[in-house]
Enzyme design. Structure first.
Site, short mmCIF file in Angstrom:
data_model
loop_
_atom_site.label_atom_id
_atom_site.label_comp_id
_atom_site.label_asym_id
_atom_site.label_seq_id
_atom_site.Cartn_x
_atom_site.Cartn_y
_atom_site.Cartn_z
N GLY B 30 0.89 -1.24 0.06
CA GLY B 30 -0.12 0.09 0.03
C GLY B 30 0.82 1.34 -0.05
N CYS B 239 -28.13 -9.07 -16.11
CA CYS B 239 -27.38 -8.84 -17.24
C CYS B 239 -28.26 -9.31 -18.39
CB CYS B 239 -25.98 -9.80 -17.23
SG CYS B 239 -25.36 -9.58 -18.83
N CYS B 242 -26.47 -12.33 -20.39
CA CYS B 242 -26.02 -13.68 -19.93
C CYS B 242 -26.93 -14.10 -18.59
CB CYS B 242 -24.56 -13.94 -19.35
SG CYS B 242 -24.22 -12.82 -17.94
N CYS B 264 -23.14 -6.90 -18.62
CA CYS B 264 -21.99 -7.10 -17.89
C CYS B 264 -20.63 -6.35 -18.40
CB CYS B 264 -21.27 -8.66 -17.99
SG CYS B 264 -22.39 -9.76 -16.80
N CYS B 270 -19.13 -12.44 -19.29
CA CYS B 270 -20.15 -12.29 -19.96
C CYS B 270 -20.30 -13.67 -21.12
CB CYS B 270 -20.55 -11.14 -20.66
SG CYS B 270 -22.49 -10.96 -20.77
#
Lengths: 232, 291, 262
Positions: B30, B239, B242, B264, B270
């Site tokens: 980080g 979606c 899908c 998606c 997808c």
């Protein structure tokens, strides 16, 4: 029991802005004060009565001598004590009744009067009770208690100031003309209140131009002009 | 591949310098490590930081996937992919599962990443405190002293303005219990995927010349309040292609009469689902979006 | 004003000296500050007041002397010897620093509530509702309407901004406040109100304060003790009323006689 000792105290003012002019006020001043005594400072205006009281209070500087006060079983020299200590002495041991109330804007009368007692650790209820008693005796109308004394008359402010100082309990009190600018009735009441404080053991030093008050209260008198002459 | 360039465009010394920065970044999860970012043959904002990190970690056997907003076929993804094909000749793929290195802008693939994979983020502004405290000297000191009250002030301001934490992307996280870090402008939807990921996550900011990293299996916590806990976005729709109910959806306007569909944003995921036979309510229409 | 009679100083400075490239900031300053006590530092511009304040708070390194602070734990910390992390921790918990210009002490891009809440969040408060309630409470303490909580400091008057800065600093109930001309840029009526407010808060919280001011009326109104500075040195120190009513040093006399009425 001795509560205050003034040992060989002198005072002068040096005015640096005016070529270092030195104004001598008094010299070789010594006395002791016992509990319950009331000593009047006498002499004409400008002789140094207020100056001495302000030196005892630590308000004026003292270049020579000792000002010893019995503070919570210790002797403390006001002249040399740390300011922090002096504040503690002023809170618990030494009271100063000036002629004028230093008015804080927006603070109600009741709060002003109870403040010194509360600072001594007196509970709110007890402090309020003392304040009510004193304000009542000094004829300050109850409707004024919740207001700021900012706009009150000079006499009312003076009585509030007295109530404030006597609601707390000090071993030593400095009184600067406590009865000035009061009517006869209130003057009598103030004399009573001071006498009660003395009866509780408070020692007093005061300036009393009012002869009746002096006669009623004072056990001793010191003529300041003697010491002023020594400085001349 | 052309011989006109060194492998992966950058010279070897530059790559070593970047690798050293990456190693330091991995060692201090980080923490933003400064590095001497080079001019790249593309403008700032097009992923110059990510490209340098990818160039430094890419080997001849790697399989590269590049996505932009989750999709493999948008301009940025296509041009960066062709850049690396040209300068390295490595194999490329659209399949998340086949890739060893994935460079991304704004998304983390829906398919869970696995150990051994590297996810390289393109980062515009690496400093999560930047919009609150403009002085770099001060933000560095704040990181050093873990003085992060200000980060919560930002979230506080969100709630006081909007009634909830309205930050939806670049949502600040605390990495390994120490450094507050900007996850780059990914949607907060993807924040939970960063936590304890088996993949190595590297972040490159070219203009700002910073690299930072989240090593595999590192705790990544999204900042929040007890009474306003972190939550990801949700949609009312599935979606359209899908039928997935748990993915990040893009809204696509389909005509000029206000019709729209939700699909998606991860095109690979997808298509995989459609190949497996999953269907959304518009998949029979044979929309070009799935092509 | 309640001053505890504790005999241990909260802050103790011995022989503090500081110069800037050969230019004197302050020289050989000693002071003791006790809990609940208000110390005024007066003197003309350039006399080293603000430099001294920054030496005492550790913001400036010192060239000579040291400053010790009594922590809540009972231990004593060397202000210049402690790490920056510990100093910063003190700065957001136990200490307050009130700047003359509220813009220096506020986050102008953050709402009033966020400004007041920042210290709470910095020390780990993570409950929005509690933070907000505390912020409202403090806005009321500094006589601001709770309805202003979501407004930006930019929309406030100078006096309100200063009160907001005070609330933001006192929300963690610090024990020591450093104030640099807290009433400096305000007009007289606003100044009076702020002084009363400060006086009340100082007494209620038992806060010790070091207040730098060139205004002797402010010094008399707020401080128990005074230090008079000139050309980087303390020329006189003592009880506020003694220094203002019976100043000894030529410079103190000049300062006191230069004002109309303190």
């Amino acid at each position: 029991m001795t509560v205050l000792k003034i040992n060989d105290v002198a005072k002068d003012f040096t005015l640096h802005a005016q070529d270092g002019t030195r104004l001598a006020v008094f010299d070789q001043l010594s006395f002791d004060l016992d509990a319950s005594e009331c000593m009047a400072l006498s002499g004409p205006s400008g002789i140094g009565k207020s100056t001495l009281m302000r030196m005892i209070y630590g308000n004026f500087h003292c270049a020579q001598g000792e000002i010893l006060i019995r503070h919570q079983d210790d002797w403390v020299d006001i002249v040399r004590a740390h300011p922090h200590r002096i504040l503690d002495i002023r809170r618990h041991t030494l009271g100063y009744v000036s002629q004028f109330l230093r008015v804080l804007p927006r603070v109600p009368t009741m709060e002003i009067v109870t403040e010194p007692a509360r600072a001594q650790g007196v509970g709110d209820a007890e402090a309020t009770q003392r304040a009510k008693d004193l304000l009542t005796r000094l004829r300050v109308p109850e409707r004024l208690w919740s207001l700021s004394p900012m706009t009150f008359s000079g006499g009312e402010q003076q009585r509030i100031n007295l109530a404030r100082c006597f609601a707390a309990r000090y071993a030593v009190m400095l009184l600067d003309e406590p009865t000035a600018s009061l009517d006869a009735e209130n003057r009598a009441t103030v004399i009573e209140i001071i006498a009660e404080a003395r009866a509780r053991g408070s020692a007093m030093i005061g300036i009393f131009h009012d002869q009746a008050a002096r006669d009623a209260l004072c056990t001793r008198e010191i003529d300041m002009s003697i010491y002023a002459e020594r400085a001349a | 591949m052309t011989d006109a360039y060194n492998f992966a465009y950058l010279d070897e010394q530059t790559k070593r310098m970047i690798r050293r920065a990456i190693l330091k970044a991995v060692a201090i999860p980080g923490y933003q490590v400064p590095f001497a970012a080079r001019e790249m043959p593309m403008p700032y904002g097009w992923g110059t930081g990510g490209v340098q990190v990818t160039a430094a970690v890419l080997g001849r056997d790697d399989v590269l996937k590049v996505i932009d907003q989750g999709s493999d076929d948008t301009t940025n993804a296509v041009s960066i992919r062709s850049f690396f094909v040209k300068t390295t000749g490595v194999a490329t793929t659209d399949k998340t599962v086949d890739a060893t290195v994935i460079q991304t802008r704004h998304r983390i693939p829906e398919t869970p990443l696995t150990a051994g994979q590297i996810l390289v983020y393109q980062v515009p502004i690496p400093e999560p405190l930047r919009f609150l405290e403009p002085r770099e000297t001060e933000t560095r000191r704040m990181h050093a002293l873990e003085d992060y009250g200000l980060m919560h002030v930002k979230l506080y301001e969100d709630i006081s303005k909007h009634g909830h934490i309205a930050t939806t992307y670049a949502y600040p996280v605390k990495v390994n219990g120490r450094y507050v870090t900007d996850p780059s402008p990914t949607p907060k939807f993807d924040n939970p995927k960063m936590n304890n990921s088996p993949a190595l996550q590297l972040f490159g900011a070219g203009r700002e010349k910073r690299i930072y990293a989240i090593p595999p299996f590192t705790e990544v916590v999204s900042l929040d309040f007890e009474d306003h806990p972190f939550a990801v976005q949700t949609w009312d729709n599935d979606c359209a292609l899908c039928g997935a109910t748990d993915t990040f959806l893009d809204e696509i306007i389909t005509d000029d009469r206000g019709s729209r569909m939700y699909v998606c944003s991860d095109s690979d995921y997808c298509q995989d689902r459609q190949a497996e036979g999953h269907q959304g309510d518009q998949s029979s229409s044979g929309s070009g979006a799935a092509a | 004003m309640n001053v505890s009679s504790s005999d241990t100083p909260l802050l103790k400075a011995v022989g503090v000296s500081k110069s800037f490239g050969g230019v004197l900031g302050c020289r050989n300053v000693d002071l003791d500050l006790f809990p609940g006590e208000v110390l005024g530092i007066v003197g003309e511009s350039g006399s080293g007041k603000s430099t001294l304040l920054r030496c005492l708070s550790g913001e400036h390194e010192v060239e000579g002397g040291h400053v010790h602070y009594a922590l809540r734990t009972g231990e004593t910390a060397d202000v210049h010897g402690m790490g920056p992390a510990q100093r910063r921790m003190l700065m957001r918990t136990d200490w307050a620093f009130v700047h003359q210009n509220p813009r220096d002490g506020l986050r102008m891009g953050v709402s009033a509530g966020g400004n007041v809440g920042e210290r709470l969040m910095a020390i780990g408060d993570r409950h929005y509702g509690n933070i907000r309630n505390t912020a409202i409470d403090w806005l009321e303490k500094v006589e601001m309407s709770a309805s202003r909580i979501d407004h930006m400091p930019e929309t406030f008057s100078g006096g309100m901004q200063q009160r907001l800065q005070i609330a933001r600093n006192l929300v963690t109930r610090p024990r020591l406040a450093f104030m640099d001309e807290p009433t400096g840029g305000l007009d007289v009526s606003v100044q009076a109100r702020l002084l009363d407010l400060l006086r009340g808060l100082v007494a209620d919280l038992g806060l010790a304060c070091i207040i730098v001011t060139h205004d002797l009326a402010v010094a008399r109104h707020l401080s128990h003790r005074l230090m008079v500075m000139r050309a980087g040195e303390v020329v006189e120190a003592g009880l506020t009323d003694q220094i203002l009513d019976d100043p000894q040093h030529p410079y103190s006399q000049l300062l006191v006689s230069s004002i109309l009425r303190a």
